[in-house]
Design an enzyme around this catalytic site. Structure first.
Site, PDB file in Angstrom:
ATOM      1  N   GLU A 141       0.873  -1.180   0.000  1.00 16.32           N
ATOM      2  CA  GLU A 141       0.000   0.000   0.000  1.00 16.32           C
ATOM      3  C   GLU A 141       0.903   1.220   0.000  1.00 16.32           C
ATOM      4  O   GLU A 141       1.649   1.444   0.947  1.00 16.32           O
ATOM      5  CB  GLU A 141      -0.921  -0.034   1.219  1.00 16.32           C
ATOM      6  CG  GLU A 141      -1.885  -1.220   1.188  1.00 16.32           C
ATOM      7  CD  GLU A 141      -2.704  -1.265  -0.094  1.00 16.32           C
ATOM      8  OE1 GLU A 141      -3.348  -0.267  -0.439  1.00 16.32           O
ATOM      9  OE2 GLU A 141      -2.668  -2.310  -0.780  1.00 16.32           O
ATOM     10  N   CYS A 159      -1.451   9.425   3.308  1.00 14.59           N
ATOM     11  CA  CYS A 159      -1.469   8.979   1.917  1.00 14.59           C
ATOM     12  C   CYS A 159      -2.734   9.461   1.239  1.00 14.59           C
ATOM     13  O   CYS A 159      -2.778   9.635   0.030  1.00 14.59           O
ATOM     14  CB  CYS A 159      -1.356   7.471   1.853  1.00 14.59           C
ATOM     15  SG  CYS A 159      -2.533   6.649   2.907  1.00 14.59           S
TER      16      CYS A 159
HETATM   17  P1  NAP Z   1       8.889   4.623   3.584  1.00 11.31           P
HETATM   18  O1  NAP Z   1      10.046   5.507   3.641  1.00 11.31           O
HETATM   19  O2  NAP Z   1       8.645   3.830   2.354  1.00 11.31           O
HETATM   20  O3  NAP Z   1       9.009   3.665   4.837  1.00 11.31           O
HETATM   21  C1  NAP Z   1       8.021   2.718   5.139  1.00 11.31           C
HETATM   22  C2  NAP Z   1       8.646   1.554   5.828  1.00 11.31           C
HETATM   23  O4  NAP Z   1       9.495   0.862   4.901  1.00 11.31           O
HETATM   24  C3  NAP Z   1       9.532   1.927   7.008  1.00 11.31           C
HETATM   25  O5  NAP Z   1       9.339   0.977   8.026  1.00 11.31           O
HETATM   26  C4  NAP Z   1      10.910   1.828   6.414  1.00 11.31           C
HETATM   27  O6  NAP Z   1      11.922   1.588   7.347  1.00 11.31           O
HETATM   28  C5  NAP Z   1      10.738   0.645   5.518  1.00 11.31           C
HETATM   29  N1  NAP Z   1      11.790   0.461   4.517  1.00 11.31           N
HETATM   30  C6  NAP Z   1      12.622   1.387   4.001  1.00 11.31           C
HETATM   31  N2  NAP Z   1      13.454   0.799   3.102  1.00 11.31           N
HETATM   32  C7  NAP Z   1      13.128  -0.510   3.064  1.00 11.31           C
HETATM   33  C8  NAP Z   1      13.627  -1.629   2.335  1.00 11.31           C
HETATM   34  N3  NAP Z   1      14.602  -1.517   1.453  1.00 11.31           N
HETATM   35  N4  NAP Z   1      13.078  -2.845   2.554  1.00 11.31           N
HETATM   36  C9  NAP Z   1      12.051  -2.973   3.428  1.00 11.31           C
HETATM   37  N5  NAP Z   1      11.556  -1.955   4.144  1.00 11.31           N
HETATM   38  C10 NAP Z   1      12.080  -0.738   3.958  1.00 11.31           C
HETATM   39  O7  NAP Z   1       7.534   5.429   3.849  1.00 11.31           O
HETATM   40  P2  NAP Z   1       7.247   6.436   5.036  1.00 11.31           P
HETATM   41  O8  NAP Z   1       7.997   7.669   4.799  1.00 11.31           O
HETATM   42  O9  NAP Z   1       7.369   5.756   6.337  1.00 11.31           O
HETATM   43  O10 NAP Z   1       5.699   6.678   4.830  1.00 11.31           O
HETATM   44  C11 NAP Z   1       5.210   7.625   3.949  1.00 11.31           C
HETATM   45  C12 NAP Z   1       4.699   6.968   2.690  1.00 11.31           C
HETATM   46  O11 NAP Z   1       3.777   5.951   3.022  1.00 11.31           O
HETATM   47  C13 NAP Z   1       3.946   7.909   1.783  1.00 11.31           C
HETATM   48  O12 NAP Z   1       4.314   7.662   0.446  1.00 11.31           O
HETATM   49  C14 NAP Z   1       2.495   7.524   2.017  1.00 11.31           C
HETATM   50  O13 NAP Z   1       1.635   7.837   0.949  1.00 11.31           O
HETATM   51  C15 NAP Z   1       2.607   6.064   2.239  1.00 11.31           C
HETATM   52  N6  NAP Z   1       1.458   5.532   2.972  1.00 11.31           N
HETATM   53  C16 NAP Z   1       0.547   4.787   2.307  1.00 11.31           C
HETATM   54  C17 NAP Z   1      -0.571   4.292   2.952  1.00 11.31           C
HETATM   55  C18 NAP Z   1      -1.605   3.474   2.225  1.00 11.31           C
HETATM   56  O14 NAP Z   1      -2.436   2.846   2.872  1.00 11.31           O
HETATM   57  N7  NAP Z   1      -1.601   3.450   0.901  1.00 11.31           N
HETATM   58  C19 NAP Z   1      -0.740   4.552   4.309  1.00 11.31           C
HETATM   59  C20 NAP Z   1       0.227   5.308   4.967  1.00 11.31           C
HETATM   60  C21 NAP Z   1       1.326   5.775   4.297  1.00 11.31           C
HETATM   61  P3  NAP Z   1      12.836   2.792   7.904  1.00 11.31           P
HETATM   62  O15 NAP Z   1      11.904   3.665   8.656  1.00 11.31           O
HETATM   63  O16 NAP Z   1      13.811   2.080   8.743  1.00 11.31           O
HETATM   64  O17 NAP Z   1      13.434   3.455   6.700  1.00 11.31           O
END
Ligand code: NAP
Ligand code: MG
Length: 515
Positions: free
Chosen positions: A286, A320
């Site tokens: 997501e 999001c």
């Molecule tokens: P993110 O930077 O993608 O991080 C999300 C998670 O992924 C964190 O736990 C992060 O860990 C982890 N991660 C990073 N690199 C990874 C890798 N190579 N392998 C596996 N996991 C990895 O996103 P965010 O900044 O936390 O959240 C914001 C984003 O989430 C926005 O784009 C938003 O639209 C989206 N979002 C979507 C929804 C939905 O339901 N569609 C809901 C909420 C948020 P670290 O923190 O350790 O880097």
């Protein structure tokens, strides 16, 4: 029979008693800041030398907690424990598993203000947003528990006089759950417990910005009777342990919520079959959004302006589902824009641990710099109407910002900003407005403000988003009411909080016996 359930009510902080209770909880939590937290693998507490420092984004020097950090070796240990635990957990009864969720919901509900306070500290959420985050988490616990009990009965299929047929759902195996920081409680909780209640075991890697609240949930689940090894808490770097576990041959599925960049990488890596791997990994991803509110010429313009402002700036636009584009019919463009600017000027901003501000900080320096960069781009691409300023001296504060007169193809009309910035653009007619709304790679949420029934019906068919709302804003989906998930590059449309969601973590099994 389980009790019917609607949804957790929101707290009204204009009632003095509620405000006082939350303030007391904040003062209590302040006494508990700065503690060290271990990993939890198979119930065992493991402290590591390397720590993640979780801070309050409203006050950079306030440490919420020092959280132990898993490396690949500990990730491997967690995988082995989860793999072994799955062997018996997969045979546990759905009733037992659902009951853990119901008890956990009751515990969180009882300690709601305390949990709100932790969220305000760790996520920088305003009160209303913190309360909604906890309410959503409670709803996930209640809803998925009930869904499991329904699914447990299997589905009716045909049998013949010569054969008895049964169709049931069984769990998949060990799942990696990777959660984001923006719904630090709700999404983390919902994505961790949904595979667990369906009989899988879980490796929970919370976002590095918000690992403390996830530890708090682990304590609640343990108190609610979750056996050791069922959910294992392994904060750590996404790049380091995330990649390792995504590629692990024993990983059966990945449930990811976060950015498009990380999500698409996980999708690709999980598709590659590793040595010793016996299945095709399932991926729930997501991801981001670029969500639009369309305003028609026949519309309640006050409702339009309010919906845009609330959807754009609630939790500083870090949802999001946040409205980051407003597409307005040219007949009413000036009026809606002017009113939205007025409403935005009324919003206050500050450290939400101190006061019930409408807006708090953005999550960290990286987010601050990125959003300020988009604001600079916006100044070149459009007309700055309000906001546009930031201050990262004490915390990461950015004023709610509106840009006007954007070309639909402009950068700030296309890329996810994930901050308090909304771009306005003009459409000649309703059809053009829908075309503009659809002109991104994403397809998560959208809203239409219109009193024209024909136009609403056109939008119902043609506005291509997973969550479409009429005559309201485009945020604030409620579990069990607005199943949530997006199309296109917004992800796999898993529909969290919906009746199909748990099937993501189950596989159907047919047993046919000749009589
Ligand atoms: P993110 O930077 O993608 O991080 C999300 C998670 O992924 C964190 O736990 C992060 O860990 C982890 N991660 C990073 N690199 C990874 C890798 N190579 N392998 C596996 N996991 C990895 O996103 P965010 O900044 O936390 O959240 C914001 C984003 O989430 C926005 O784009 C938003 O639209 C989206 N979002 C979507 C929804 C939905 O339901 N569609 C809901 C909420 C948020 P670290 O923190 O350790 O880097
Ligand atoms: Mg933090």
């Amino acid at each position: 029979m389980v009790q019917p359930y609607r949804h957790e009510p929101f707290t009204d902080f204009s009632i003095e008693e509620n405000a006082k209770d939350l303030e007391a909880a904040l003062r209590q939590v302040e006494k508990e800041l700065g503690q060290e937290y271990p990993l939890i693998i198979g119930g065992e507490r493991i402290y590591t030398d390397k720590k993640i420092t979780s801070i309050n984004p409203a006050k950079k020097d306030e440490v919420v907690g020092y959280v132990s950090k898993a490396d690949q070796e500990l990730a491997e240990k967690a995988m082995q424990v989860a793999d072994e635990t799955f062997e018996w957990w997969r045979k546990s009864t759905p009733e037992m598993r659902a009951d853990i969720l119901f008890r956990a919901a009751a515990i969180v509900r009882r300690r709601k203000h305390e949990f709100n306070a932790w969220i305000i500290k760790e996520g920088g959420k305003p009160w209303k947003e913190a309360d909604a985050d906890i309410a959503e988490g409670i709803d996930f616990l209640e809803y998925y528990g009930r869904q499991m009990l329904e699914i447990a009965e299997g589905k009716e299929i045909n049998s013949r006089p010569v054969e008895n047929n049964r169709f049931t759902y069984i769990p998949l195996g060990v799942g990696l759950v990777v959660s984001p920081w923006n719904f630090l409680f709700a999404i983390m909780c919902g994505t961790a417990v949904s595979p667990m209640v369906t009989g899988n075991t879980v490796l929970l890697k919370p976002a590095s910005a918000t690992p403390v609240i996830a530890y708090k949930l682990m304590e609640v689940l343990e108190e609610a009777g979750m056996p050791a090894g069922v959910i294992n808490y392994i904060p750590g770097s996404g790049g380091e342990i995330g990649d390792y576990l995504v590629e692990h041959p024993r990983t059966r599925f990945v449930s990811f919520t976060g950015s498009r960049e990380v999500g698409t990488n996980i999708y690709e890596k999980a598709a590659k079959i590793q040595d010793g791997q016996k299945w095709l990994k399932r991926v729930v991803a997501e991801m981001g959004g670029k969500d639009t509110i369309v305003v028609d010429n026949e519309a309640d313009l006050e409702l339009a302006a309010e919906s845009i402002v609330q959807s754009a700036f609630g939790f500083q636009g870090q949802k999001c589902s946040a409205c980051s584009r407003a597409v307005i019919h040219e007949d009413v463009y000036d009026q809606v824009l002017e009113r939205a600017v007025e409403l935005t000027k009324e919003l206050d901003i500050g450290n939400t641990s101190e006061k019930n501000y409408y807006n708090g900080p953005v999550v960290d320096q990286g987010a601050y710099d990125k959003i300020m960069g988009y604001i600079e781009t916006g100044k070149k691409e459009g007309k700055l109407m309000v906001g546009g300023e930031g201050d990262d001296s004490e915390g990461y504060f950015i004023k709610p910002t509106i840009f006007a007169d954007l070309d639909p193809e402009a950068t700030i009309m296309q890329e996810e900003i994930f901050g308090p910035v909304v771009a306005f653009t003009k459409a000649k007619n309703f059809d053009e407005a829908i075309d503009i709304a659809n002109n991104t790679d994403y397809g998560l949420t959208g809203a239409v403000i219109s009193n024209n029934r024909n136009h609403l019906e056109i939008a119902r068919e043609d506005f291509h988003v997973g969550n479409l709302y009429f005559n309201r804003g485009c945020t604030a989906a409620i579990v069990g009411y607005h199943p949530f998930g997006g199309f296109n590059m917004s992800g796999t449309d898993s529909k969290a909080g919906g009746p199909d969601y748990l099937y993501n973590f189950l596989q159907g099994k047919t047993v046919s016996e000749m009589l």
